[in-house]
Design a protein around this motif. Structure first.
Motif, PDB file in Angstrom:
ATOM      1  N   GLU A   1       0.797  -1.280   0.083  1.00 21.40           N
ATOM      2  CA  GLU A   1      -0.062   0.113   0.001  1.00 21.40           C
ATOM      3  C   GLU A   1       0.958   1.135  -0.033  1.00 21.40           C
ATOM      4  O   GLU A   1       2.017   1.234   0.719  1.00 21.40           O
ATOM      5  CB  GLU A   1      -0.858   0.060   1.043  1.00 21.40           C
ATOM      6  CG  GLU A   1      -1.923  -1.025   1.168  1.00 21.40           C
ATOM      7  CD  GLU A   1      -2.617  -1.180   2.695  1.00 21.40           C
ATOM      8  OE1 GLU A   1      -2.584  -0.129   3.415  1.00 21.40           O
ATOM      9  OE2 GLU A   1      -3.408  -2.034   2.873  1.00 21.40           O
ATOM     10  N   LYS A   2       0.621   2.351  -0.700  1.00 17.70           N
ATOM     11  CA  LYS A   2       1.213   3.538  -0.760  1.00 17.70           C
ATOM     12  C   LYS A   2       0.059   4.619  -1.482  1.00 17.70           C
ATOM     13  O   LYS A   2      -0.349   4.353  -2.322  1.00 17.70           O
ATOM     14  CB  LYS A   2       2.484   3.268  -1.833  1.00 17.70           C
ATOM     15  CG  LYS A   2       3.258   4.658  -1.977  1.00 17.70           C
ATOM     16  CD  LYS A   2       3.993   5.027  -1.000  1.00 17.70           C
ATOM     17  CE  LYS A   2       4.812   6.212  -1.080  1.00 17.70           C
ATOM     18  NZ  LYS A   2       5.769   6.925  -0.186  1.00 17.70           N
ATOM     19  N   PRO A   3       0.034   5.827  -0.641  1.00 15.41           N
ATOM     20  CA  PRO A   3      -0.907   6.686  -0.962  1.00 15.41           C
ATOM     21  C   PRO A   3      -0.626   7.237  -2.534  1.00 15.41           C
ATOM     22  O   PRO A   3       0.707   7.396  -2.902  1.00 15.41           O
ATOM     23  CB  PRO A   3      -0.669   8.116  -0.025  1.00 15.41           C
ATOM     24  CG  PRO A   3      -0.219   7.101   1.346  1.00 15.41           C
ATOM     25  CD  PRO A   3       0.589   6.230   0.639  1.00 15.41           C
ATOM     26  N   GLY A   4      -1.611   7.301  -3.400  1.00 12.08           N
ATOM     27  CA  GLY A   4      -1.478   7.553  -4.652  1.00 12.08           C
ATOM     28  C   GLY A   4      -1.232   6.600  -5.711  1.00 12.08           C
ATOM     29  O   GLY A   4      -1.310   6.508  -6.957  1.00 12.08           O
TER      30      GLY A   4
ATOM     31  N   ILE B   1      -6.173   5.321  -6.687  1.00 13.38           N
ATOM     32  CA  ILE B   1      -6.645   5.438  -5.270  1.00 13.38           C
ATOM     33  C   ILE B   1      -6.201   4.284  -4.343  1.00 13.38           C
ATOM     34  O   ILE B   1      -6.421   3.035  -4.990  1.00 13.38           O
ATOM     35  CB  ILE B   1      -8.032   5.993  -5.090  1.00 13.38           C
ATOM     36  CG1 ILE B   1      -9.021   5.085  -5.582  1.00 13.38           C
ATOM     37  CG2 ILE B   1      -8.179   7.543  -6.003  1.00 13.38           C
ATOM     38  CD1 ILE B   1     -10.569   5.539  -5.477  1.00 13.38           C
ATOM     39  N   LEU B   2      -6.195   4.511  -3.109  1.00 14.50           N
ATOM     40  CA  LEU B   2      -5.888   3.359  -2.272  1.00 14.50           C
ATOM     41  C   LEU B   2      -6.939   2.170  -2.267  1.00 14.50           C
ATOM     42  O   LEU B   2      -6.760   1.168  -2.131  1.00 14.50           O
ATOM     43  CB  LEU B   2      -5.234   3.982  -0.886  1.00 14.50           C
ATOM     44  CG  LEU B   2      -4.568   2.751   0.001  1.00 14.50           C
ATOM     45  CD1 LEU B   2      -3.269   2.133  -0.835  1.00 14.50           C
ATOM     46  CD2 LEU B   2      -4.111   3.432   1.117  1.00 14.50           C
ATOM     47  N   THR B   3      -8.162   2.712  -2.391  1.00 12.76           N
ATOM     48  CA  THR B   3      -9.340   1.847  -2.051  1.00 12.76           C
ATOM     49  C   THR B   3      -9.394   1.106  -3.270  1.00 12.76           C
ATOM     50  O   THR B   3     -10.094  -0.228  -3.372  1.00 12.76           O
ATOM     51  CB  THR B   3     -10.558   2.561  -1.942  1.00 12.76           C
ATOM     52  OG1 THR B   3     -10.679   3.421  -3.179  1.00 12.76           O
ATOM     53  CG2 THR B   3     -10.533   3.378  -0.793  1.00 12.76           C
TER      54      THR B   3
ATOM     55  N   ARG C   1      -3.701  -0.298  -4.221  1.00 12.19           N
ATOM     56  CA  ARG C   1      -3.333  -1.469  -3.320  1.00 12.19           C
ATOM     57  C   ARG C   1      -3.058  -2.490  -4.234  1.00 12.19           C
ATOM     58  O   ARG C   1      -4.195  -3.004  -5.076  1.00 12.19           O
ATOM     59  CB  ARG C   1      -4.341  -1.642  -2.210  1.00 12.19           C
ATOM     60  CG  ARG C   1      -3.773  -2.987  -1.299  1.00 12.19           C
ATOM     61  CD  ARG C   1      -4.623  -3.093  -0.241  1.00 12.19           C
ATOM     62  NE  ARG C   1      -4.353  -4.217   0.621  1.00 12.19           N
ATOM     63  CZ  ARG C   1      -4.672  -5.314   0.795  1.00 12.19           C
ATOM     64  NH1 ARG C   1      -5.925  -5.786  -0.388  1.00 12.19           N
ATOM     65  NH2 ARG C   1      -4.654  -6.207   1.590  1.00 12.19           N
TER      66      ARG C   1
END
Length: 210
Positions: free
Chosen positions: A82-85, A112-114, A88
């Motif tokens: 996981e990493k913002p931007g 987006i992370l979702t 996943r």
């Protein structure tokens, strides 16, 4: 180059190593995280989950995008990043054997992370992160192979390069000796459940598991 022979049963984990090295009945998952351009991704969160016990371990990629999660019990694992931007990314069904180093690399997709990306590529079978050569005899082999004596060394003899010591050698008359790739039978290292099981006088195992 060292050689190892690994024997597994549900209650038995024995490791023979040539030459003597520090090791144990665990494995390691390592890898590199990059973005679509091939640039490394530092500070990414890596989550390793044991699919059998649901136990999790976390790590963070370093400035080179590398991560390592060591001392993992043998089993099947799911590895996610996981990493913002970025979306996943999940890599499932990673099988880890005793003393194995499994490489699981990731290429993160922008998003987006979702959002989630499931990786279906099989991790490489050839280990490029260690020079150790070894073989695992799993619980099914131990239960079903028609061997006369249920001595774990007979399972080790199934591996290429392992053989009984030369007749008349120091340990050949003691029983329970094995030579791997031409090394002396005194060069083996025996671990029982990760604990030293070596006789310092004759360089053989102390306890013979049932």
């Amino acid at each position: 180059m060292g050689c190892r022979w690994l024997l597994l049963t549900p209650l038995l984990e024995i490791l023979l190593v040539v030459p003597l090295v520090a090791t144990g009945p665990t494995g390691t998952i390592t890898g590199t995280v990059t973005d679509p351009s091939g640039a490394v991704v530092p500070k990414a969160l890596v989550i390793v989950r044991n699919e059998g016990t649901n136990a999790t371990r976390e790590a963070e990629t370093n400035d080179d995008g590398d991560y390592t999660v060591a001392l993992l019990p043998p089993g099947r694992y799911q590895v996610s990043v996981e990493k913002p931007g970025f979306r996943r990314s999940v890599h499932g069904d990673v099988t880890l054997d005793v003393d194995q180093t499994a490489r699981v690399d990731f290429t993160l997709q922008v998003g987006i992370l979702t959002e989630e990306v499931i990786v279906t590529d099989t991790p490489p079978l050839v280990q490029t992160d260690t020079s150790t050569v070894g073989q695992v005899v799993n619980g099914r082999h131990v239960r079903e192979l028609p061997l006369n004596e249920r001595n774990f060394l007979f399972f080790a003899l199934l591996g290429p390069g392992s053989q009984l010591p030369a007749e008349g050698s120091q340990n050949s008359t003691q029983g329970g000796a094995i030579s791997v790739n031409g090394a002396r039978e005194q060069s083996n290292n025996f671990l029982l459940e990760g604990v030293d099981n070596n006789d310092p006088y004759i360089n053989q195992y102390v306890a013979l598991p049932s």
